[in-house]
Design an enzyme around this catalytic site. Structure first.
Site, PDB file in Angstrom:
ATOM      1  CG  HIS A  54      -1.801   1.251   1.251  1.00 40.91           C
ATOM      2  ND1 HIS A  54      -2.754   1.509   0.294  1.00 40.91           N
ATOM      3  CD2 HIS A  54      -1.834   2.310   2.107  1.00 40.91           C
ATOM      4  CE1 HIS A  54      -3.363   2.643   0.565  1.00 40.91           C
ATOM      5  NE2 HIS A  54      -2.811   3.157   1.656  1.00 40.91           N
ATOM      6  CB  SER A  55       1.001   4.308   0.255  1.00 40.70           C
ATOM      7  OG  SER A  55       1.332   5.658   0.047  1.00 40.70           O
ATOM      8  CG  MET A  56       7.390   3.709   0.496  1.00 33.49           C
ATOM      9  SD  MET A  56       8.371   4.179   1.948  1.00 33.49           S
ATOM     10  CE  MET A  56       8.115   2.734   2.992  1.00 33.49           C
TER      11      MET A  56
END
Length: 258
Positions: free
Chosen positions: A95-97
């Protein structure tokens, strides 16, 4: 299928170990995040998949270790930590990074001939999409405003000065890693990719989510959920069902394309 580690060891956190599981899902958290973010997903999958959640160096219970402000270095370490499961059918979820880290880990596993059966990329533009701005250089107040705007951290934590002294350096390091990341030319996966995004996420546009199609020679689907950057918190049961459905149809581990 062998069960090679205890519930918690090194970088791996296992909240619901499942011996003999037909599939393993490796989860990579967001900037400033920790393995525990994925505990709800682990609970959803506990009867049908073994979920391994990665804890980055310098985060939470690994606070004594130096922070790594480089996506490649984070991926190198994670790929090494996953050595006990090389050759098994692995799926990666970031998720995300964490989506960038998972993508780079997928590339490393594939280069060794043990590529994942699927990559789930959540809350992140495609690796070749770069946004202007360097959040790691913001003041403490600006960083806190940025975190509050994403609505993913309990307000009481952001009001605790002792907590902030720990959290802000971690967040700056992670943001620096994202800001400095550049996608290697010519790199592409051959495993399928499932992209998950929130319809009001300020960090990912629909076009940026679709751009993940550039990074695999296999199928790439985009699934949009109601919510912002941390839309997952409102949809864990639905996401769990999606993961299980895709894993049930997963091919054997694959390598890289060109």
């Amino acid at each position: 299928m062998r069960d090679t580690v205890a519930p918690t060891t090194g970088a791996v956190r296992r909240f619901h170990p499942l011996q003999g599981a037909p599939a393993r899902l490796i989860c990579f958290p967001h900037a400033g995040g920790a393995a525990g973010f994925f505990r709800p997903l682990s609970a959803e999958l506990r009867l049908r998949a073994d979920v391994l959640c990665m804890q980055y160096p310098g985060h939470q219970d690994r606070y004594r270790e130096p922070l790594l402000d480089d996506i490649a270095a984070l991926a190198d370490g994670a790929a090494e930590d996953l050595a006990p499961w090389r050759g098994e059918p692995l799926a990666l979820f970031g998720h995300s990074m964490g989506a960038l880290v998972a993508y780079e880990v997928a590339r490393r596993l594939a280069a060794d001939g043990a590529g994942p059966v699927r990559l789930f990329a959540s809350g992140r533009p495609a690796p070749s999409v770069y946004r202007e701005g360097h959040r790691h250089g913001k003041s403490d107040d600006e960083l806190l405003a940025d975190i509050r705007a994403l609505d993913g951290t309990p307000p009481e934590l952001l009001a605790d000065e002792e907590v902030l002294q720990v959290v802000l350096p971690v967040l700056r390091s992670d943001y620096r890693a994202v800001a400095n990341y550049r996608h290697p030319q010519g790199a592409r996966l051959v495993c399928p990719v499932t992209v998950l995004t929130g319809d009001t996420d300020p960090r990912v546009t629909a076009e940026e989510a679709r751009a993940w199609t550039r990074h695999t020679a296999a199928d790439c689907e985009v699934r949009t959920f109601a919510g912002g950057h941390f839309f997952l918190a409102e949809h864990w049961p639905e996401i769990g069902r999606l993961v299980l459905d895709r894993l049930a149809a997963a091919p054997q581990p694959s390598g890289t394309g060109s």
